[in-house]
Design an enzyme around this catalytic site. Structure first.
Site, PDB file in Angstrom:
ATOM      1  N   GLN A  73      50.219  59.155  -1.945  1.00 24.30           N
ATOM      2  CA  GLN A  73      49.057  58.124  -2.338  1.00 24.30           C
ATOM      3  C   GLN A  73      49.143  58.063  -3.654  1.00 24.30           C
ATOM      4  O   GLN A  73      48.955  56.829  -4.713  1.00 24.30           O
ATOM      5  CB  GLN A  73      47.857  58.187  -1.939  1.00 24.30           C
ATOM      6  CG  GLN A  73      47.703  57.861  -0.371  1.00 24.30           C
ATOM      7  CD  GLN A  73      46.415  57.809   0.242  1.00 24.30           C
ATOM      8  OE1 GLN A  73      45.952  58.918   0.603  1.00 24.30           O
ATOM      9  NE2 GLN A  73      45.621  56.700   0.098  1.00 24.30           N
ATOM     10  N   CYS A 117      41.458  52.979   3.858  1.00 24.92           N
ATOM     11  CA  CYS A 117      42.408  53.710   3.074  1.00 24.92           C
ATOM     12  C   CYS A 117      42.456  53.326   1.761  1.00 24.92           C
ATOM     13  O   CYS A 117      42.367  52.047   1.299  1.00 24.92           O
ATOM     14  CB  CYS A 117      43.617  53.653   3.555  1.00 24.92           C
ATOM     15  SG  CYS A 117      44.954  54.679   2.703  1.00 24.92           S
ATOM     16  N   LEU A 118      42.643  54.449   0.559  1.00 30.02           N
ATOM     17  CA  LEU A 118      42.327  53.938  -0.680  1.00 30.02           C
ATOM     18  C   LEU A 118      43.515  52.948  -1.266  1.00 30.02           C
ATOM     19  O   LEU A 118      43.687  52.324  -2.042  1.00 30.02           O
ATOM     20  CB  LEU A 118      42.300  55.013  -1.733  1.00 30.02           C
ATOM     21  CG  LEU A 118      40.990  55.796  -1.379  1.00 30.02           C
ATOM     22  CD1 LEU A 118      41.200  57.170  -2.310  1.00 30.02           C
ATOM     23  CD2 LEU A 118      39.906  55.040  -1.860  1.00 30.02           C
ATOM     24  N   HIS A 173      49.961  60.028   6.535  1.00 28.28           N
ATOM     25  CA  HIS A 173      50.431  59.725   5.115  1.00 28.28           C
ATOM     26  C   HIS A 173      51.435  60.608   4.766  1.00 28.28           C
ATOM     27  O   HIS A 173      52.516  60.151   4.427  1.00 28.28           O
ATOM     28  CB  HIS A 173      49.347  59.873   3.993  1.00 28.28           C
ATOM     29  CG  HIS A 173      48.451  58.790   4.058  1.00 28.28           C
ATOM     30  ND1 HIS A 173      48.859  57.440   3.797  1.00 28.28           N
ATOM     31  CD2 HIS A 173      47.025  58.642   3.939  1.00 28.28           C
ATOM     32  CE1 HIS A 173      47.642  56.513   3.530  1.00 28.28           C
ATOM     33  NE2 HIS A 173      46.644  57.331   3.865  1.00 28.28           N
ATOM     34  N   GLY A 190      39.213  61.173   1.347  1.00 28.24           N
ATOM     35  CA  GLY A 190      40.678  61.966   1.456  1.00 28.24           C
ATOM     36  C   GLY A 190      41.684  61.341   0.788  1.00 28.24           C
ATOM     37  O   GLY A 190      41.379  60.112   0.355  1.00 28.24           O
ATOM     38  N   GLU A 236      45.080  61.792   6.744  1.00 33.86           N
ATOM     39  CA  GLU A 236      45.920  62.173   5.643  1.00 33.86           C
ATOM     40  C   GLU A 236      46.995  62.693   6.167  1.00 33.86           C
ATOM     41  O   GLU A 236      48.189  62.447   5.451  1.00 33.86           O
ATOM     42  CB  GLU A 236      45.103  63.269   4.876  1.00 33.86           C
ATOM     43  CG  GLU A 236      43.707  62.592   4.553  1.00 33.86           C
ATOM     44  CD  GLU A 236      43.677  61.364   3.755  1.00 33.86           C
ATOM     45  OE1 GLU A 236      44.797  60.807   3.222  1.00 33.86           O
ATOM     46  OE2 GLU A 236      42.749  60.524   3.340  1.00 33.86           O
TER      47      GLU A 236
HETATM   48 NI    NI Z   1      44.782  56.678   3.479  1.00 33.33          NI
END
Ligand code: NI
Length: 186
Positions: A51, A99-100, A145, A46, A142
């Site tokens: 991001q 999380c990325l 975010h 996701g 997501e």
């Molecule tokens: Ni994330």
């Protein structure tokens, strides 16, 4: 086009993202395609627009990477513009998230098990859909975010202490990831 991913400590990740006005967006589909490409390149399931440094209410999720563990996620893919939570279950579930934007850090997060979400798809059709279990979790992660929240905010006080050092290192720029990362921190 693969975009760099902003990491923990970046201001854009803490801002409330703006509602998208599709009539004033020229390259919305192209941007969403770039988000999907960036997510796949980073082996993520996701990604939210903040991001990649864009403070707008757009998210993408894809469960195919996780289909070995959760067969129901095979083929699961959504692209959402202006998603809104319209219902959430009282029943919750707990799972270790990552999380990325926070490479190398995980924490258990308790979330509602089922949700209903209203959103625009990339064709600008309004959709209201119910999601459960891992799909519901991915979307809630997501959506956080888009409100300047990150999964570590939900961690238990003990876990927060345990990961504090790693988070501080990411803020300082000590980031190890297999994809290009970025920060807007001066
Ligand atoms: Ni994330």
């Amino acid at each position: 086009m693969i975009l760099p991913i902003y990491v923990y400590g970046s201001e854009v990740l803490r801002n409330k993202a703006e509602i998208v006005d599709p009539s004033s967006e020229e390259n919305l589909k192209e941007f969403i395609d770039n988000m999907v490409e960036t997510m796949h390149h980073a082996d993520g399931c996701g990604l939210a627009a903040p991001q990649v440094g864009v403070s707008k209410r757009i998210l993408v999720v894809d469960g195919n990477e996780l289909a070995d563990t959760w067969p129901e996620l095979k083929g699961f893919h959504r692209e959402m513009i202006n998603p809104e939570l319209t219902e959430e279950s009282k029943e919750t579930s707990s799972y270790e998230e990552g999380c990325l934007s926070i490479p190398g850090v995980t924490a258990e997060v308790i979330r509602p098990k089922r949700i209903k979400v209203r959103y625009l798809n990339p064709d600008l059709t309004e959709v209201e859909e119910e999601f459960d279990d891992f799909a519901a979790r991915m979307i809630q992660h997501e959506m956080d975010h888009l409100n300047g929240m990150m999964f570590v905010d939900h961690a238990s006080p003990i876990r927060k202490k345990m990961i504090a050092g790693k988070l501080a290192n990411i803020v300082k720029g000590k980031v190890h990831a297999a994809y290009r990362t970025k920060t807007d921190r001066k």
